[in-house]
Design an enzyme around this catalytic site. Sequence first.
Site, mmCIF file in Angstrom:
data_model
loop_
_atom_site.group_PDB
_atom_site.id
_atom_site.type_symbol
_atom_site.label_atom_id
_atom_site.label_comp_id
_atom_site.label_asym_id
_atom_site.label_seq_id
_atom_site.Cartn_x
_atom_site.Cartn_y
_atom_site.Cartn_z
ATOM 1 N N TYR A 55 -88.763 8.249 13.778
ATOM 2 C CA TYR A 55 -89.260 6.902 14.093
ATOM 3 C C TYR A 55 -88.085 5.939 14.256
ATOM 4 O O TYR A 55 -88.011 5.188 15.229
ATOM 5 C CB TYR A 55 -90.186 6.443 12.967
ATOM 6 C CG TYR A 55 -90.828 5.096 13.204
ATOM 7 C CD1 TYR A 55 -91.949 4.983 14.026
ATOM 8 C CD2 TYR A 55 -90.327 3.943 12.617
ATOM 9 C CE1 TYR A 55 -92.540 3.747 14.255
ATOM 10 C CE2 TYR A 55 -90.910 2.708 12.836
ATOM 11 C CZ TYR A 55 -92.023 2.614 13.653
ATOM 12 O OH TYR A 55 -92.605 1.384 13.869
ATOM 13 N N SER A 62 -88.672 -2.226 16.131
ATOM 14 C CA SER A 62 -88.981 -2.361 14.704
ATOM 15 C C SER A 62 -87.734 -2.861 13.990
ATOM 16 O O SER A 62 -86.611 -2.693 14.494
ATOM 17 C CB SER A 62 -89.364 -1.004 14.115
ATOM 18 O OG SER A 62 -89.368 -1.061 12.693
HETATM 19 P P1 NAD Z 1 -101.577 0.944 15.188
HETATM 20 O O1 NAD Z 1 -101.550 2.364 14.789
HETATM 21 O O2 NAD Z 1 -102.566 0.015 14.601
HETATM 22 O O3 NAD Z 1 -101.711 0.850 16.783
HETATM 23 C C1 NAD Z 1 -101.032 1.708 17.664
HETATM 24 C C2 NAD Z 1 -101.961 2.048 18.827
HETATM 25 O O4 NAD Z 1 -101.236 2.883 19.733
HETATM 26 C C3 NAD Z 1 -103.218 2.850 18.401
HETATM 27 O O5 NAD Z 1 -104.380 2.246 18.919
HETATM 28 C C4 NAD Z 1 -102.976 4.228 19.007
HETATM 29 O O6 NAD Z 1 -104.170 4.895 19.399
HETATM 30 C C5 NAD Z 1 -102.097 3.890 20.206
HETATM 31 N N1 NAD Z 1 -101.343 5.036 20.677
HETATM 32 C C6 NAD Z 1 -100.726 6.000 19.939
HETATM 33 N N2 NAD Z 1 -100.158 6.915 20.731
HETATM 34 C C7 NAD Z 1 -100.411 6.530 22.014
HETATM 35 C C8 NAD Z 1 -100.100 7.083 23.285
HETATM 36 N N3 NAD Z 1 -99.410 8.228 23.390
HETATM 37 N N4 NAD Z 1 -100.514 6.428 24.386
HETATM 38 C C9 NAD Z 1 -101.230 5.270 24.297
HETATM 39 N N5 NAD Z 1 -101.563 4.717 23.115
HETATM 40 C C10 NAD Z 1 -101.169 5.343 21.994
HETATM 41 O O7 NAD Z 1 -100.104 0.406 14.921
HETATM 42 P P2 NAD Z 1 -99.401 -1.030 15.045
HETATM 43 O O8 NAD Z 1 -98.851 -1.365 13.740
HETATM 44 O O9 NAD Z 1 -100.248 -2.008 15.772
HETATM 45 O O10 NAD Z 1 -98.166 -0.575 15.948
HETATM 46 C C11 NAD Z 1 -97.873 -1.097 17.218
HETATM 47 C C12 NAD Z 1 -96.390 -0.974 17.447
HETATM 48 O O11 NAD Z 1 -95.684 -1.705 16.440
HETATM 49 C C13 NAD Z 1 -95.855 0.442 17.376
HETATM 50 O O12 NAD Z 1 -94.895 0.655 18.384
HETATM 51 C C14 NAD Z 1 -95.190 0.490 16.008
HETATM 52 O O13 NAD Z 1 -94.188 1.441 15.943
HETATM 53 C C15 NAD Z 1 -94.665 -0.911 15.898
HETATM 54 N N6 NAD Z 1 -94.346 -1.361 14.548
HETATM 55 C C16 NAD Z 1 -95.269 -1.348 13.557
HETATM 56 C C17 NAD Z 1 -94.917 -1.755 12.281
HETATM 57 C C18 NAD Z 1 -95.894 -1.720 11.156
HETATM 58 O O14 NAD Z 1 -95.488 -1.930 10.003
HETATM 59 N N7 NAD Z 1 -97.167 -1.482 11.389
HETATM 60 C C19 NAD Z 1 -93.622 -2.203 12.026
HETATM 61 C C20 NAD Z 1 -92.699 -2.209 13.050
HETATM 62 C C21 NAD Z 1 -93.075 -1.786 14.308
#
Ligand code: NAD
Length: 257
Positions: free
Chosen positions: A157, A143
């Site tokens: 986080y 991130s």
């Molecule tokens: P999201 O919540 O839409 O998707 C995350 C998915 O991970 C969900 O389907 C959830 O069920 C699954 N998950 C959670 N815990 C799990 C586990 N223990 N085992 C297997 N699956 C699991 O979120 P997103 O925004 O698509 O996030 C994806 C990645 O991007 C994450 O690592 C998040 O930290 C990172 N990220 C997101 C943002 C943002 O602004 N959304 C910014 C920077 C980084």
Amino acid sequence: MRLANRVALITGAGSGIGRESALLFAKEGASIVVVDINDQGGNETVAMVREAGGQAIFVHADVSKAADCERMVQQAEEAFGHLDILFNNAGIMHSRDDDAVNTEEDVWDLTMAINAKGVYLGCKYGIPALRRAGGGSVINTASFVAVLGAATPQLAYTASKGAVLALTRELAVVHARENIRVNALCPGPLHTELLMKFLDTEEKKQRRLVHIPMGRFGQAREMAQAALFLASDESSYVTGATFLVDGGITAAYVTPE
Ligand code: NAD
């Protein structure tokens, strides 16, 4: 097609970045192993890939559990014969994640277990499979908060994503001569459920938007495009990279009016 004959395992593919990447990678010819703890979301992604003419299977696995990670890789090889792309993308941002004083230990432990240990476990079982395939690409979702402190505190986080960045660099160096590239995708703030649940008031959203030169949240689809580059041979000389896709947030001192 940019990923013809490749097999990609994507964790957290039941939603957000993971789902968009599954759809895009499949469109580019890859067979997809959709991994998630959310069976409904995971199966929906599989159905969407298949509807678009692609190949996918769903594996229920919790990335914080070693046995689950071992099984997800086994099932990938059983279903499609090999594994070429490992996208360690699953992550959480806990609603009770806060500053050091107010973050409870259970929130810290759970966040580290999924976001940081999950990447290590994905690699523990995934890298031997990439070796068996003669090489491959690992993408770990970190991130922008791995390189910048966020004013809206989310300490566990942030620490977990710093760990992802550090371990990505070391993995890249260790496996560079094995034809395995390892890169960190560092998204900026996105318009996905994960962040919108956390920034749950207009005031909190605006507090974040003020720092983004582009003046908007990113889309999961834009992260999938970046992941596709890292997954494909187009990035053949890219390893150990902190691949920031963040609307300029980490470049800005003062954002335009
Ligand atoms: P999201 O919540 O839409 O998707 C995350 C998915 O991970 C969900 O389907 C959830 O069920 C699954 N998950 C959670 N815990 C799990 C586990 N223990 N085992 C297997 N699956 C699991 O979120 P997103 O925004 O698509 O996030 C994806 C990645 O991007 C994450 O690592 C998040 O930290 C990172 N990220 C997101 C943002 C943002 O602004 N959304 C910014 C920077 C980084």
